[in-house]
Design an enzyme around this catalytic site. Structure first.
Site, PDB file in Angstrom:
ATOM      1  CB  SER A 159      -1.146  -0.111   0.960  1.00  0.00           C
ATOM      2  OG  SER A 159      -0.293   0.055   2.301  1.00  0.00           O
ATOM      3  CG  ASN A 175       9.516   1.251   4.310  1.00  0.00           C
ATOM      4  OD1 ASN A 175       9.266   1.393   5.376  1.00  0.00           O
ATOM      5  ND2 ASN A 175      10.453   0.106   3.388  1.00  0.00           N
ATOM      6  CB  ALA A 177       9.284   9.048   2.895  1.00  0.00           C
ATOM      7  CD  GLN A 178      11.702  11.984   8.490  1.00  0.00           C
ATOM      8  OE1 GLN A 178      12.986  13.100   9.108  1.00  0.00           O
ATOM      9  NE2 GLN A 178      11.741  11.513   9.625  1.00  0.00           N
ATOM     10  CD  GLU A 238      16.312  14.822   0.431  1.00  0.00           C
ATOM     11  OE1 GLU A 238      16.856  13.811   0.014  1.00  0.00           O
ATOM     12  OE2 GLU A 238      15.822  14.596   1.070  1.00  0.00           O
ATOM     13  CG  HIS A 256      19.520   7.830   6.171  1.00  0.00           C
ATOM     14  ND1 HIS A 256      19.751   8.050   7.304  1.00  0.00           N
ATOM     15  CD2 HIS A 256      18.470   8.836   5.555  1.00  0.00           C
ATOM     16  CE1 HIS A 256      19.040  10.302   6.812  1.00  0.00           C
ATOM     17  NE2 HIS A 256      18.572   9.575   5.052  1.00  0.00           N
ATOM     18  NE  ARG A 273      20.230   8.742   1.922  1.00  0.00           N
ATOM     19  CZ  ARG A 273      19.429   8.548   1.545  1.00  0.00           C
ATOM     20  NH1 ARG A 273      19.055   7.331   1.486  1.00  0.00           N
ATOM     21  NH2 ARG A 273      18.541   9.877   1.246  1.00  0.00           N
ATOM     22  CG  HIS A 304      17.211   4.407   4.243  1.00  0.00           C
ATOM     23  ND1 HIS A 304      15.679   5.019   4.736  1.00  0.00           N
ATOM     24  CD2 HIS A 304      16.784   5.757   3.246  1.00  0.00           C
ATOM     25  CE1 HIS A 304      15.131   6.284   4.100  1.00  0.00           C
ATOM     26  NE2 HIS A 304      16.162   6.813   3.747  1.00  0.00           N
ATOM     27  NE  ARG A 360      16.420   5.113  -1.839  1.00  0.00           N
ATOM     28  CZ  ARG A 360      16.623   6.368  -1.771  1.00  0.00           C
ATOM     29  NH1 ARG A 360      16.036   7.240  -1.919  1.00  0.00           N
ATOM     30  NH2 ARG A 360      16.204   6.586  -0.689  1.00  0.00           N
ATOM     31  CB  SER A 385      12.875   5.529  -2.768  1.00  0.00           C
ATOM     32  OG  SER A 385      12.379   6.911  -1.656  1.00  0.00           O
TER      33      SER A 385
HETATM   34  C1  SIN Z   1      15.900  11.454   3.636  1.00  0.00           C
HETATM   35  O1  SIN Z   1      14.817  12.006   4.646  1.00  0.00           O
HETATM   36  O2  SIN Z   1      17.051  11.569   4.485  1.00  0.00           O
HETATM   37  C2  SIN Z   1      15.525  10.267   3.015  1.00  0.00           C
HETATM   38  C3  SIN Z   1      15.931  10.315   2.313  1.00  0.00           C
HETATM   39  C4  SIN Z   1      15.563   9.070   0.772  1.00  0.00           C
HETATM   40  O3  SIN Z   1      15.780   8.482   1.382  1.00  0.00           O
HETATM   41  O4  SIN Z   1      15.855   9.374  -0.250  1.00  0.00           O
END
Ligand code: SIN
Length: 492
Positions: free
Chosen positions: A11, A42, A46-47, A114, A229, A275, A332, A367, A372
């Protein structure tokens, strides 16, 4: 027996994107089954945001190059190009359905930064609530046309002569066992985070999709690539959720307990290095018994920008006003999975894979941040379009009674600690065989078609799936003899 045209297992954003796109055609009965409540996935956690080359300073060819570089150039170049070039239109269409992304002071989309992106390219919704907001919007677009069945675990795919025609499930509330027949069965079960002791993943994410696909005869790919992560909020060795990379994008800096910046001199991009590099550095300090913190003194309006991180911190007694968040790495994202085309096609007729459970090769060995959610949205749409133009019918299947009891299984915590020790952030080439031998005591490779559905609980299936998927990850890790991306191997 329950008949549906399209059965989607999972979902998250990939699952809901398939359903949402199919709803536009209004000609198929669509059923979603999900192991927990509908938002337990997940994606909801996700943030980070969604990376997309929509800013007027950007170009999707640069998004392509950044994705390839983060993936160490072993990505499937065509899949990457399809993702990044289709992305801008998919996001613009999604906005037209009513999705609201954060704006800058001029009312334009706000682009954040990021790790390993060359420029600001990440769009967010509700600050660090992007995943949840996207899930909620997709749910609005599919209600009430799609049947959603919650708390129902997929136990095994129904496969005969290399063709999948549905799945067997058990509802964890009612105990009812259901046999679904579907013309198209879509695996969208997410990754494998719960195979490790510290993870950002939802509690339901135990590698079920890979284990079921393996039992069904699916080809699997790149399983050794598990992304850790660097910044999970971690107190006394226990992880309580993610501290988004966007915090470092906004000026957060990793420091040790003396206040020294630990990424200084390690990589030219320092705290925003890829990462795997940051995770290994934090982990090396952690193994020496040092505490590592994310210093957020330079992040303006922290509470407003990061409401989810603030909430997680405060729930666990960390006051964000003190500006130091205790962090350590956690599992992660899984770059490997069921080998699939961007449209989800696998080597098993009738079976499709999308989102994290799939390996289209788009992420290569590592990744790129915020690719994602994008993958789920874009490839979910491609899969729906493929289904729409590819007529297909399920076979009739006579399920055989099997009698194998899954007894003497280990505790989940034991699997998690073995995974971290042998196929975690750093792998030792001379040691991986030990975890493979340990897994093989539970015969993850020999019980096809023999496991009794009636006599084993969902929990037993879940543990057996963890053993199967863990074993497959370890075997892949052992066979890749050199370090690349998230697979870091030392000789001893
Ligand atoms: C994060 O918010 O650090 C994760 C973002 C991600 O995994 O793409």
């Amino acid at each position: 027996m329950i008949k549906t045209d399209v059965l989607i297992i999972g979902s998250g954003i990939a699952a809901l994107s398939v359903a949402s796109e199919l709803c536009k055609y209004k000609n198929k009965k669509i059923t979603i089954i999900t192991k927990g409540p509908i938002k337990a996935c997940n994606s909801s956690l996700a943030q980070g945001g969604i990376s997309v080359a929509l800013s007027d300073k950007d170009d999707y060819h640069w998004h392509y190059e950044d994705t390839m570089e983060a993936g160490c150039n072993i990505n499937d170049a065509d899949a990457v190009m399809k993702l990044v070039s289709t992305a801008p239109q998919v996001i613009l269409d999604f906005i037209k359905t009513g999705m609201v992304f954060d704006k800058d002071s001029d009312g334009n989309l706000a682009f954040g930064r990021e790790g390993a992106h060359r420029l600001n390219r990440i769009i967010h919704a509700g600050g660090d609530r992007t995943g949840l907001r996207v899930v909620e919007q997709l749910l609005r677009t599919i209600t009430p046309d799609v049947t959603i069945i919650q708390n129902e675990m997929a136990l095994d795919l129904r496969v005969k002569n290399g063709k999948c025609s549905g799945v067997i499930t058990r509802n964890s509330k009612t105990g009812e066992i259901n046999y679904y027949t579907a013309d198209y069965t879509v695996l969208a079960t997410g990754g494998i985070g719960q195979l490790y002791p510290s993870t950002s993943n939802d509690i339901t994410i135990t590698g079920d999709g890979i284990a079921m696909a393996y039992r069904a005869g699916c080809k699997l790919k790149n399983l050794e690539f598990v992304q850790f992560h660097p910044t999970m909020l971690t107190i006394d060795g226990k992880a309580y959720g993610l501290v988004s990379e966007a915090v470092r994008g906004a000026g957060g800096i990793l420091v040790n307990d003396k206040g020294e910046k630990i990424m200084e001199g390690v990589h030219p991009q320092k705290d925003l290095a890829p990462r795997d590099v940051v995770s290994r550095e934090v982990y090396a300090h952690y193994l020496k018994g040092e505490k590592i913190y994310l210093d957020i003194s330079a992040v303006k309006d922290f509470r407003a920008k990061f409401p989810t991180v603030t909430e997680i911190c405060e729930e666990h007694g960390v006051n964000v006003d003190n500006k130091l968040l205790p962090v350590a790495p956690g599992a992660h994202f899984h770059m490997g999975g069921v080998e699939a085309a961007p449209e989800g096609i696998t080597n098993i007729e009738g079976l499709y894979a999308v989102g994290e459970v799939a390996c289209t090769g788009v992420h290569g060995a590592n990744r790129l941040a915020s690719n994602s959610l994008l993958e789920g949205l874009v490839f979910g749409k491609l899969l729906a379009d493929y289904i729409e133009k590819t007529p297909q019918k399920a076979d009739e299947i006579f399920d055989e009674n099997s009698s194998l009891l899954l007894s003497s299984l280990p505790e989940k915590a034991e699997i998690q600690s073995q995974m971290m020790n042998f196929v975690g952030i750093v792998r030792h080439s001379g040691q991986i065989h030990k975890i493979i031998d340990w897994f093989e005591k539970y015969s993850p490779d020999k019980n096809f078609g023999k496991i009794s559905i009636e006599q084993n609980t969902n929990e037993q299936f879940e543990i057996y799936n963890m053993l199967t998927t863990g074993w497959l990850v370890a075997k892949s890790a052992e066979s890749r003899k050199y370090s690349i991306g998230a697979h870091y191997i030392v000789k001893d």
